[in-house]
Scaffold this motif. Structure first.
Motif, PDB file in Angstrom:
ATOM      1  N   TRP A 121      19.479  65.344   5.813  1.00 16.52           N
ATOM      2  CA  TRP A 121      19.552  67.071   6.828  1.00 16.52           C
ATOM      3  C   TRP A 121      17.857  67.280   5.856  1.00 16.52           C
ATOM      4  N   LYS A 122      17.156  65.844   5.839  1.00 20.92           N
ATOM      5  CA  LYS A 122      15.506  65.751   5.172  1.00 20.92           C
ATOM      6  C   LYS A 122      15.236  66.944   4.581  1.00 20.92           C
ATOM      7  N   GLY A 123      16.357  66.517   3.632  1.00 13.13           N
ATOM      8  CA  GLY A 123      15.633  67.196   1.865  1.00 13.13           C
ATOM      9  C   GLY A 123      15.314  69.179   2.723  1.00 13.13           C
ATOM     10  N   GLU A 124      14.204  69.153   2.157  1.00 13.87           N
ATOM     11  CA  GLU A 124      13.699  71.058   2.120  1.00 13.87           C
ATOM     12  C   GLU A 124      14.199  71.583   3.189  1.00 13.87           C
ATOM     13  N   GLU A 125      13.603  70.630   4.704  1.00 12.06           N
ATOM     14  CA  GLU A 125      13.228  71.301   5.895  1.00 12.06           C
ATOM     15  C   GLU A 125      15.133  71.487   6.103  1.00 12.06           C
ATOM     16  N   GLY A 126      16.268  70.638   5.969  1.00  7.89           N
ATOM     17  CA  GLY A 126      18.103  70.817   6.490  1.00  7.89           C
ATOM     18  C   GLY A 126      17.872  72.339   5.972  1.00  7.89           C
ATOM     19  N   ARG A 127      17.609  72.171   4.695  1.00  4.87           N
ATOM     20  CA  ARG A 127      18.459  73.104   3.195  1.00  4.87           C
ATOM     21  C   ARG A 127      17.793  74.421   3.804  1.00  4.87           C
ATOM     22  N   MET A 128      16.606  75.139   4.377  1.00  9.06           N
ATOM     23  CA  MET A 128      15.451  75.876   4.537  1.00  9.06           C
ATOM     24  C   MET A 128      16.163  76.349   6.076  1.00  9.06           C
ATOM     25  N   ALA A 129      16.261  75.384   6.643  1.00  9.78           N
ATOM     26  CA  ALA A 129      16.427  75.806   8.184  1.00  9.78           C
ATOM     27  C   ALA A 129      18.886  76.068   8.089  1.00  9.78           C
ATOM     28  N   ARG A 156      35.655  73.450   8.743  1.00 14.83           N
ATOM     29  CA  ARG A 156      36.365  74.589   7.841  1.00 14.83           C
ATOM     30  C   ARG A 156      34.751  74.730   6.827  1.00 14.83           C
ATOM     31  N   LEU A 157      33.826  74.304   6.835  1.00 17.90           N
ATOM     32  CA  LEU A 157      32.922  74.322   5.783  1.00 17.90           C
ATOM     33  C   LEU A 157      31.872  75.738   6.309  1.00 17.90           C
ATOM     34  N   GLN A 158      31.502  75.338   7.493  1.00 19.33           N
ATOM     35  CA  GLN A 158      30.298  76.039   8.253  1.00 19.33           C
ATOM     36  C   GLN A 158      31.265  78.092   8.875  1.00 19.33           C
ATOM     37  N   THR A 180      27.785  71.473  10.970  1.00 15.17           N
ATOM     38  CA  THR A 180      29.033  70.927  12.534  1.00 15.17           C
ATOM     39  C   THR A 180      28.014  70.377  12.468  1.00 15.17           C
ATOM     40  N   ASP A 181      25.968  70.460  12.116  1.00 14.21           N
ATOM     41  CA  ASP A 181      25.035  69.827  12.659  1.00 14.21           C
ATOM     42  C   ASP A 181      24.963  67.985  12.326  1.00 14.21           C
ATOM     43  N   GLU A 182      24.982  67.324  13.120  1.00 14.66           N
ATOM     44  CA  GLU A 182      25.167  66.085  12.435  1.00 14.66           C
ATOM     45  C   GLU A 182      24.314  65.886  10.827  1.00 14.66           C
ATOM     46  N   GLY A 183      22.803  66.152  11.095  1.00 16.76           N
ATOM     47  CA  GLY A 183      22.855  65.857   9.799  1.00 16.76           C
ATOM     48  C   GLY A 183      23.267  66.456   8.163  1.00 16.76           C
ATOM     49  N   TRP A 184      24.343  67.195   8.470  1.00 20.07           N
ATOM     50  CA  TRP A 184      25.539  67.600   7.218  1.00 20.07           C
ATOM     51  C   TRP A 184      26.220  66.984   7.837  1.00 20.07           C
ATOM     52  N   VAL A 185      26.498  66.417   9.060  1.00 25.55           N
ATOM     53  CA  VAL A 185      27.839  66.210   9.054  1.00 25.55           C
ATOM     54  C   VAL A 185      27.978  64.431   8.322  1.00 25.55           C
ATOM     55  N   GLY A 241      19.877  80.003   8.967  1.00 28.24           N
ATOM     56  CA  GLY A 241      20.569  79.735  10.439  1.00 28.24           C
ATOM     57  C   GLY A 241      20.140  79.185  11.621  1.00 28.24           C
ATOM     58  N   GLU A 242      19.644  78.334  11.382  1.00 31.95           N
ATOM     59  CA  GLU A 242      18.321  77.210  12.193  1.00 31.95           C
ATOM     60  C   GLU A 242      18.821  76.133  12.646  1.00 31.95           C
ATOM     61  N   GLN A 243      20.313  75.807  11.002  1.00 31.83           N
ATOM     62  CA  GLN A 243      21.197  74.255  11.413  1.00 31.83           C
ATOM     63  C   GLN A 243      22.817  75.188  10.734  1.00 31.83           C
ATOM     64  N   LYS A 244      23.636  73.901  11.554  1.00 32.27           N
ATOM     65  CA  LYS A 244      24.992  74.908  11.246  1.00 32.27           C
ATOM     66  C   LYS A 244      25.220  73.562  10.514  1.00 32.27           C
TER      67      LYS A 244
END
Length: 418
Positions: free
Chosen positions: A202-210, A405-407, A219-224, A214-217
Motif C-alpha cells: 500500500w506504499k507506506g504513508e501514501e496508502g495509510r493516509m489515503a 469484511r474489514l471494509q 478492498t483495493d489491491e494494495g490492501w488485499v 477515504g480515498e482508498q478502501k
C-alpha cells in the motif's frame, strides 16, 4: 515591636528562604509502564542528565504495564501524578491531551529534531499540536538463523519470489521449520504478518493516509495483496502452528529449530540472551527487484509533561534533553531494538539492531495502518485485522473475503469510508 508582628516577619523570611531553595533545586518524577527499564533509567539515563543539570533531580517511578493507564488516570484525577508522563502512542495519550492532562509541546525547541511521521503518535489528528516528545519506535522485518541459511545454501531474499524460494528450500531440507509463527494469540498474525509486509503493497504513508482520507478502501489491491501473501504462509509455519502461542514461537526460533522469525525489533535483547547461533535480519522483500521498499517503523513510546506540574521549566529542560542526540544514543544502546525517532545520528553497538535501523536509509518508513484514527469505532479495525490475518493464514477465509469484511466493518462507523 509587637510579638505577633515579629513572628509574621520571621515566617515571611522563612518562606522566602524556602522558595529560593526551591528555585535552585527542582525534583521531577517520571510516570512510566516500563518497569523493566528501571535500572537503565537509574544507572545510565538520569545520571547523564543530572551531570549536566545539577539543579534538577529526577526520579523514575514506573507502574506495572497492564495497570499503567488506570494508575496514571487515578493519579491525574487525584493531583498526585508525576511531572513527566511516559506516553503510549495515539488514542490513549490523545485523550489525556484533550482532557487537559498533557501540555502542548509544539513550541519545544527539540521538536524540530522529529519528522511528522515520528510525531504522528503524539499529535492531534490535524497535526496542529504535539504533546509528547517521540522517544522510540520498533521496526518490523524478519530475523533469521545465519547458520541455517549457510547450511541449506540460501541467500537473504530481496524479492517476494526469492522469499518463497527460501521457505521452500527449508521445507524440502526438513531440518528446520521454515518460519516460526503461530496463530493462537492472533495479534502476531496482524503485527508481524499483515502490518509487517503490508507497507510494500500500500506504499507506506501514501496508502495509510489515503485510507484515513477515504480515498482508498481495504478492498483495493494494495490492501488485499498482503492477505494473498499471508495465505501462502501457512504451508511454512510447521505442524500445529494453529495452537502455537507467541512464547512458543520465540522458543522454537531461539532453540535453533526454525530458520526465520517474523519479528519486531523488540525481540533483539531477549534473542541475544537466548540464541547460541548468529542472527541476521532482512526487511520485507519487495514484489519486484528495484521496487522502493517500505518498512513498519512504528512509533511506540513518547514522553510528555503533566499540564499540572509545579516544575514546568525543569520539565521542559528535561524534555529538550530527551530530544537530544546524547539521550538517543544512551537509550538506543541500553535497549537495542527500541530505536530513537530523532533525526540525530545514533551509533548502535548491537549488530542486529544496526541492521534494522539501517533500513531507514534505504526504505520509506510508515507506521501500523490501524493505529491512528481507524480503530476508534466498533468494530475495532485493529482487532478485526488480527482475526482476519489468522483466518487467511489458516485458510478459513479468502483474502478477498477478509478484506471485504474489514471494509464493511470500517464503513459502519467511519464517515470517510461510507
Amino acid at each position: 515591636m509587637h510579638k505577633n508582628t515579629f513572628k509574621g516577619l520571621f515566617l515571611a523570611t522563612t518562606l522566602l528562604g524556602a522558595s529560593a531553595a526551591t528555585a535552585q533545586q527542582a525534583e521531577l518524577t517520571i510516570e512510566s509502564w516500563r518497569n523493566d527499564d528501571l535500572a537503565i533509567w537509574q544507572d545510565k539515563i538520569i545520571p547523564a542528565f543530572e551531570a549536566q543539570h545539577p539543579d534538577i533531580s529526577v526520579r523514575f517511578t514506573p507502574s506495572a504495564p497492564a495497570e499503567y493507564n488506570a494508575v496514571l488516570n487515578s493519579k491525574l484525577d487525584a493531583g498526585s501524578a508525576g511531572d513527566i508522563i511516559t506516553c503510549r502512542p495515539f488514542d490513549a495519550s490523545l485523550a489525556l491531551f484533550e482532557a487537559g492532562r498533557l501540555a502542548d509541546l509544539s513550541d519545544l525547541e527539540g521538536m524540530s529534531n522529529f519528522s511528522d511521521v515520528a510525531k504522528s503518535g503524539w499529535s492531534t489528528d490535524d497535526g496542529s499540536a504535539t504533546y509528547c516528545v517521540p522517544m522510540a519506535s520498533v521496526i518490523h522485518g524478519f530475523i533469521y538463523n545465519k547458520d541455517a541459511f549457510e547450511e541449506v545454501g540460501v541467500a537473504v531474499p530481496q524479492t517476494e519470489e526469492e522469499f518463497f524460494a527460501v521457505l521452500e528450500a527449508f521445507k524440502e531440507d526438513g531440518n528446520y521449520i521454515p518460519m516460526a509463527m503461530g496463530t493462537n494469540d492472533q495479534w502476531e498474525a496482524a503485527t508481524m504478518g499483515y502490518n509487517n509486509i503490508g507497507p510494500n503493497y500500500w506504499k507506506g504513508e501514501e496508502g495509510r493516509m489515503a485510507l484515513i482520507a477515504g480515498e482508498q478502501k481495504l478492498t483495493d489491491e494494495g490492501w488485499v495483496a498482503p492477505f494473498r501473501q499471508l495465505a501462502k504462509w501457512g504451508a511454512y509455519l510447521g505442524d500445529g502452528f494453529e495452537a502455537q502461542t507467541y512464547p512458543d514461537s520465540q522458543n522454537i526460533f531461539t532453540l535453533g529449530r526454525a530458520a526465520i522469525y517474523p519479528a519486531g525489533s523488540w525481540e533483539i535483547s531477549g534473542f541475544n540472551a537466548l540464541a547460541d547461533f548468529e542472527m541476521g535480519a532482512f526487511h520485507p522483500p519487495v514484489q519486484n527487484a528495484g521496487d522502493t521498499c517500505y518498512i513498519s517503523d512504528h512509533t511506540d513510546i513518547g514522553i510528555g509533561m503533566n499540564a499540572a506540574t509545579e516544575n514546568p521549566e525543569a520539565a521542559m529542560t528535561f524534555l529538550n534533553w530527551v530530544a537530544s542526540s546524547e539521550f538517543s544514543n544512551i537509550f538506543a544502546n541500553s535497549l537495542p531494538g527500541f530505536f530513537p525517532l530523532s533525526k540525530a545520528d545514533v551509533a548502535l553497538e548491537d549488530p542486529l539492531a544496526q541492521e534494522f535501523i539501517s533500513w531507514r536509509g534505504k526504505c520509506e518508513s510508515s507506521i501500523r495502518s490501524t493505529y491512528q484514527i481507524l480503530s476508534r469505532g466498533t468494530p475495532n479495525l485493529e482487532n478485526e485485522t488480527w482475526n482476519a490475518s489468522v483466518a487467511v493464514i489458516k485458510g478459513d477465509e479468502s483474502p478477498e473475503d477478509a478484506a471485504q469484511r474489514l471494509q464493511d466493518g470500517l464503513a459502519l462507523w467511519y464517515t470517510p469510508q461510507q
